[in-house]
Every structure is written in structure tokens, then in C-alpha cells.
Design a protein around this motif. Structure first.
Motif, short mmCIF file in Angstrom:
data_model
loop_
_atom_site.label_atom_id
_atom_site.label_comp_id
_atom_site.label_asym_id
_atom_site.label_seq_id
_atom_site.Cartn_x
_atom_site.Cartn_y
_atom_site.Cartn_z
N ILE A 20 9.59 33.22 15.45
CA ILE A 20 10.96 32.71 15.64
C ILE A 20 10.83 31.33 16.27
O ILE A 20 10.32 31.20 17.38
CB ILE A 20 11.80 33.66 16.50
N LEU A 21 11.26 30.31 15.53
CA LEU A 21 11.08 28.93 15.93
C LEU A 21 12.41 28.19 15.96
O LEU A 21 13.42 28.69 15.49
CB LEU A 21 10.12 28.23 14.96
N SER A 22 12.37 26.98 16.49
CA SER A 22 13.55 26.12 16.52
C SER A 22 13.14 24.73 16.04
O SER A 22 11.95 24.44 15.89
CB SER A 22 14.12 26.05 17.93
N GLY A 23 14.10 23.90 15.82
CA GLY A 23 13.84 22.53 15.41
C GLY A 23 14.96 21.63 15.88
O GLY A 23 16.00 22.10 16.33
N GLY A 30 13.87 19.05 4.69
CA GLY A 30 13.14 20.05 5.46
C GLY A 30 13.66 20.20 6.87
O GLY A 30 14.75 19.74 7.21
N ILE A 31 12.86 20.84 7.69
CA ILE A 31 13.19 21.08 9.10
C ILE A 31 12.37 20.11 9.94
O ILE A 31 11.19 19.91 9.69
CB ILE A 31 12.87 22.54 9.48
N TYR A 32 13.02 19.55 10.95
CA TYR A 32 12.38 18.53 11.77
C TYR A 32 12.34 18.93 13.23
O TYR A 32 13.14 19.73 13.69
CB TYR A 32 13.15 17.20 11.64
N ASN A 33 11.38 18.32 13.93
CA ASN A 33 11.30 18.48 15.38
C ASN A 33 11.07 17.10 15.96
O ASN A 33 10.30 16.31 15.42
CB ASN A 33 10.16 19.42 15.77
N PHE A 69 9.81 14.44 13.31
CA PHE A 69 8.60 14.77 12.58
C PHE A 69 8.83 16.05 11.80
O PHE A 69 9.36 17.02 12.33
CB PHE A 69 7.44 14.96 13.57
N PRO A 70 8.45 16.09 10.50
CA PRO A 70 8.72 17.28 9.69
C PRO A 70 7.88 18.48 10.13
O PRO A 70 6.67 18.39 10.26
CB PRO A 70 8.37 16.85 8.28
N THR A 71 8.57 19.59 10.37
CA THR A 71 7.91 20.85 10.68
C THR A 71 7.59 21.58 9.38
O THR A 71 6.53 22.14 9.21
CB THR A 71 8.81 21.74 11.57
#
Length: 78
Positions: A20-23, A30-33, A69-71
């Protein structure tokens, strides 16, 4: 806090049913952080998990920024 190459190595050896992650944001690409040190750790956690869940609230949609930054990218989505 465990960060950097040692953290990536540690999480690369962990296998989980669910990660279980977040961004910081999600958009078509996409998903970024926003923290570069977390991205490699999240990628290692994703690789070792049978299922990945990202917890993102409504403020994260279309919040990917050039300084992020793309996760994960869209090709990784089911």
C-alpha cells in the motif's frame, strides 16, 4: 528512516501479498512522487508485491509536476 541504495536493496528482498503506497500525483502518464529517494524504494516494493494499491485522494489527480519523479508509468497498470 531507511533511504537510498541500502533501502532499495532491503526492499528488493521482501515479498508481500499487498503493498500500500502513496504518491504526490497521478495523471495519464503515471503516478508521481515528489521525493526522488522514495521512488526507487517504491519501485522495489512494487516488484516484490503480488498486489499494489496506491492511496490517492482527489487532490492528487492531474497533480504530476515536472519536478516530480515517476513511480510508475501507465504501462504498469492493470
Amino acid at each position: 528512516m531507511l533511504v537510498g541504495p541500502h533501502a532499495v536493496d532491503t526492499f528488493s528482498r521482501v515479498h508481500a501479498d499487498v503493498a500500500i503506497l502513496s504518491g504526490s500525483g497521478i495523471c495519464e502518464e503515471g503516478i508521481y512522487n515528489s521525493h526522488a529517494l522514495l521512488v526507487d524504494i517504491q519501485r522495489a516494493m512494487m516488484a516484490g508485491a503480488a498486489k499494489v494499491i496506491f492511496c490517492l485522494d482527489h487532490m492528487k489527480f492531474n497533480a504530476g509536476r515536472p519536478s516530480s519523479f515517476p513511480t510508475s508509468n501507465r504501462s504498469m497498470w492493470w
